[in-house]
Design a protein around this motif. Structure first.
Motif, PDB file in Angstrom:
ATOM      1  N   ILE A 210       0.822  -1.214   0.000  1.00 18.09           N
ATOM      2  CA  ILE A 210       0.000   0.000   0.000  1.00 18.09           C
ATOM      3  C   ILE A 210       0.859   1.267   0.000  1.00 18.09           C
ATOM      4  N   PRO A 211       1.699   1.456  -1.019  1.00 20.37           N
ATOM      5  CA  PRO A 211       2.554   2.654  -1.050  1.00 20.37           C
ATOM      6  C   PRO A 211       1.767   3.952  -1.117  1.00 20.37           C
ATOM      7  N   SER A 212       0.524   3.918  -1.616  1.00 15.40           N
ATOM      8  CA  SER A 212      -0.269   5.145  -1.736  1.00 15.40           C
ATOM      9  C   SER A 212      -0.915   5.571  -0.418  1.00 15.40           C
ATOM     10  N   ALA A 213      -0.864   4.721   0.595  1.00 13.98           N
ATOM     11  CA  ALA A 213      -1.460   5.077   1.893  1.00 13.98           C
ATOM     12  C   ALA A 213      -0.703   6.240   2.517  1.00 13.98           C
ATOM     13  N   ASP A 214      -1.434   7.124   3.177  1.00 13.92           N
ATOM     14  CA  ASP A 214      -0.809   8.243   3.884  1.00 13.92           C
ATOM     15  C   ASP A 214      -0.417   7.845   5.301  1.00 13.92           C
ATOM     16  N   TRP A 215      -1.324   7.132   5.974  1.00 17.08           N
ATOM     17  CA  TRP A 215      -1.133   6.684   7.347  1.00 17.08           C
ATOM     18  C   TRP A 215      -1.366   5.176   7.404  1.00 17.08           C
ATOM     19  N   LEU A 216      -1.094   4.597   8.585  1.00 25.34           N
ATOM     20  CA  LEU A 216      -1.451   3.211   8.863  1.00 25.34           C
ATOM     21  C   LEU A 216      -2.300   3.186  10.130  1.00 25.34           C
ATOM     22  N   HIS A 217      -3.486   2.612  10.028  1.00 25.57           N
ATOM     23  CA  HIS A 217      -4.423   2.560  11.141  1.00 25.57           C
ATOM     24  C   HIS A 217      -4.253   1.216  11.861  1.00 25.57           C
ATOM     25  N   VAL A 218      -4.031   1.280  13.170  1.00 25.75           N
ATOM     26  CA  VAL A 218      -3.827   0.065  13.955  1.00 25.75           C
ATOM     27  C   VAL A 218      -4.915  -0.026  15.024  1.00 25.75           C
ATOM     28  N   ASP A 219      -5.752  -1.051  14.930  1.00 27.56           N
ATOM     29  CA  ASP A 219      -6.835  -1.258  15.889  1.00 27.56           C
ATOM     30  C   ASP A 219      -6.346  -2.094  17.065  1.00 27.56           C
ATOM     31  N   ILE A 220      -6.497  -1.531  18.252  1.00 23.51           N
ATOM     32  CA  ILE A 220      -6.100  -2.218  19.484  1.00 23.51           C
ATOM     33  C   ILE A 220      -7.369  -2.564  20.256  1.00 23.51           C
ATOM     34  N   MET A 221      -7.603  -3.851  20.517  1.00 21.93           N
ATOM     35  CA  MET A 221      -8.822  -4.292  21.201  1.00 21.93           C
ATOM     36  C   MET A 221      -8.448  -5.122  22.422  1.00 21.93           C
TER      37      MET A 221
ATOM     38  N   HIS B 159       9.132  -1.108   9.895  1.00 21.49           N
ATOM     39  CA  HIS B 159       8.923  -1.311   8.464  1.00 21.49           C
ATOM     40  C   HIS B 159       8.304  -0.110   7.755  1.00 21.49           C
ATOM     41  N   THR B 160       8.100   0.998   8.461  1.00 23.71           N
ATOM     42  CA  THR B 160       7.456   2.139   7.811  1.00 23.71           C
ATOM     43  C   THR B 160       7.834   3.454   8.473  1.00 23.71           C
ATOM     44  N   HIS B 161       7.825   4.506   7.654  1.00 23.34           N
ATOM     45  CA  HIS B 161       7.975   5.860   8.170  1.00 23.34           C
ATOM     46  C   HIS B 161       6.638   6.598   8.144  1.00 23.34           C
ATOM     47  N   LYS B 162       5.586   5.902   7.713  1.00 21.79           N
ATOM     48  CA  LYS B 162       4.258   6.528   7.677  1.00 21.79           C
ATOM     49  C   LYS B 162       3.758   6.783   9.090  1.00 21.79           C
ATOM     50  N   LEU B 163       2.849   7.755   9.190  1.00 21.44           N
ATOM     51  CA  LEU B 163       2.226   8.032  10.485  1.00 21.44           C
ATOM     52  C   LEU B 163       1.449   6.805  10.945  1.00 21.44           C
ATOM     53  N   ILE B 164       1.694   6.365  12.169  1.00 23.21           N
ATOM     54  CA  ILE B 164       0.948   5.246  12.753  1.00 23.21           C
ATOM     55  C   ILE B 164      -0.180   5.804  13.615  1.00 23.21           C
ATOM     56  N   ASP B 165      -1.376   5.433  13.220  1.00 20.89           N
ATOM     57  CA  ASP B 165      -2.646   5.935  13.741  1.00 20.89           C
ATOM     58  C   ASP B 165      -3.226   4.831  14.637  1.00 20.89           C
ATOM     59  N   ALA B 166      -2.958   4.903  15.949  1.00 22.72           N
ATOM     60  CA  ALA B 166      -3.354   3.843  16.882  1.00 22.72           C
ATOM     61  C   ALA B 166      -4.735   4.134  17.468  1.00 22.72           C
ATOM     62  N   HIS B 167      -5.653   3.226  17.234  1.00 24.14           N
ATOM     63  CA  HIS B 167      -7.042   3.362  17.676  1.00 24.14           C
ATOM     64  C   HIS B 167      -7.255   2.411  18.836  1.00 24.14           C
ATOM     65  N   LEU B 168      -7.301   2.959  20.059  1.00 21.50           N
ATOM     66  CA  LEU B 168      -7.394   2.126  21.257  1.00 21.50           C
ATOM     67  C   LEU B 168      -8.852   1.859  21.625  1.00 21.50           C
ATOM     68  N   MET B 169      -9.290   0.639  21.388  1.00 23.44           N
ATOM     69  CA  MET B 169     -10.623   0.206  21.812  1.00 23.44           C
ATOM     70  C   MET B 169     -10.445  -0.596  23.091  1.00 23.44           C
ATOM     71  N   ILE B 170     -10.051   0.133  24.143  1.00 23.24           N
ATOM     72  CA  ILE B 170      -9.737  -0.514  25.416  1.00 23.24           C
ATOM     73  C   ILE B 170     -10.315   0.303  26.564  1.00 23.24           C
ATOM     74  N   GLU B 171     -10.581  -0.371  27.671  1.00 23.20           N
ATOM     75  CA  GLU B 171     -11.084   0.309  28.858  1.00 23.20           C
ATOM     76  C   GLU B 171      -9.948   1.029  29.580  1.00 23.20           C
ATOM     77  N   THR B 172     -10.275   2.171  30.169  1.00 25.68           N
ATOM     78  CA  THR B 172      -9.321   2.970  30.949  1.00 25.68           C
ATOM     79  C   THR B 172      -7.992   3.116  30.196  1.00 25.68           C
ATOM     80  N   PRO B 173      -7.998   3.711  29.037  1.00 24.67           N
ATOM     81  CA  PRO B 173      -6.797   3.743  28.194  1.00 24.67           C
ATOM     82  C   PRO B 173      -5.629   4.525  28.777  1.00 24.67           C
TER      83      PRO B 173
END
Length: 235
Positions: free
Chosen positions: A32-43, A64-78
């Motif tokens: 996915i070279p055209s992606a701007d960011w990488l979204h990471v779902d944390i559950m 493995h990347t210099h792209k912005l890592i977009d961490a989405h925390l789906m966790i209690e009391t983050p």
């Protein structure tokens, strides 16, 4: 809707790694070279029914990347884990409004900023748009879940498009710099209405990584955006 598109001069695509092959993250990022960011779902298996990934996976992904890592925390009391995710290499950390008390959520957003990271606030489908208002000045991003969090493969909930529209008006009225991200059920058939509602960060998982030519999907979505933007600015 036209004015909302006209005001968004750039769109960011943040494919969800949750839909990728975890056993070969380096290869998946290269797809996915055209992606701007990488979204990471944390559950955590508590805030949402599923369990996936954590800060060790972000550490591995960061290699493995210099792209912005977009961490989405789906966790209690983050707030308990913000430093861990910051140290692992996340650039933007998003927490759910529903995951703690209002005061603790504000403390969590502040802690993310103290770690030198961008702070995001996510809203689940049952949370009304106006719930973001007390937090707008604390956020770099608002994430609208277009599906119920933690359950992949759902169809986009149509009513969430209106929520995106409302939050776009709040951001614009406040005259602040804040990304508006939409996540869930977004594919080549639904992305146009999400653009029109005013989102400027697009998360898509299965539609991208489930395709043999993953990057083609991103480029086609970008083409849809460009056509909408051009049409809007000609009117």
């Amino acid at each position: 809707m036209g004015s909302q598109i006209r005001q968004q001069t750039r769109i960011f695509f943040s494919p969800s790694i949750y839909a990728a092959d975890f056993s070969n993250l380096e290869n998946e990022v290269q797809r996915i070279p055209s992606a701007d960011w990488l979204h990471v779902d944390i559950m955590d298996g508590m805030f949402v029914p599923n369990f996936s990934m954590g800060y060790p996976q972000i550490t591995a992904l960061r290699k493995h990347t210099h792209k912005l890592i977009d961490a989405h925390l789906m966790i209690e009391t983050p707030i308990r884990y913000i430093k861990n995710f910051a140290d692992a290499g996340a650039d933007l950390i998003t927490v759910h409004l529903e995951s703690d008390t209002p005061d603790k959520i504000k403390d969590t957003l502040q802690l993310i900023h103290l770690q030198g990271k961008k702070a995001g606030l996510a809203l689940s489908p049952d949370t009304p748009a106006e719930a973001v208002l007390p937090y707008l000045n604390c956020c770099d991003l608002i994430l609208v879940m277009m599906i119920h969090p933690g359950i992949p493969g759902q169809c986009l909930i149509k009513g969430m498009v209106k929520k995106v529209e409302k939050i776009r008006t709040y951001i614009d009225s406040a005259n602040i710099e804040c990304y508006l991200e939409a996540d869930g059920g977004i594919n080549l058939n639904t992305v146009r209405e999400v653009f029109r509602a005013g989102a400027n960060v697009i998360v898509s998982g299965n539609a991208v990584f489930g395709n043999k030519n993953a990057d083609d999907v991103i480029q086609k979505m970008r083409g849809i955006w460009e056509s909408e933007y051009e049409l809007c600015n000609r009117s």
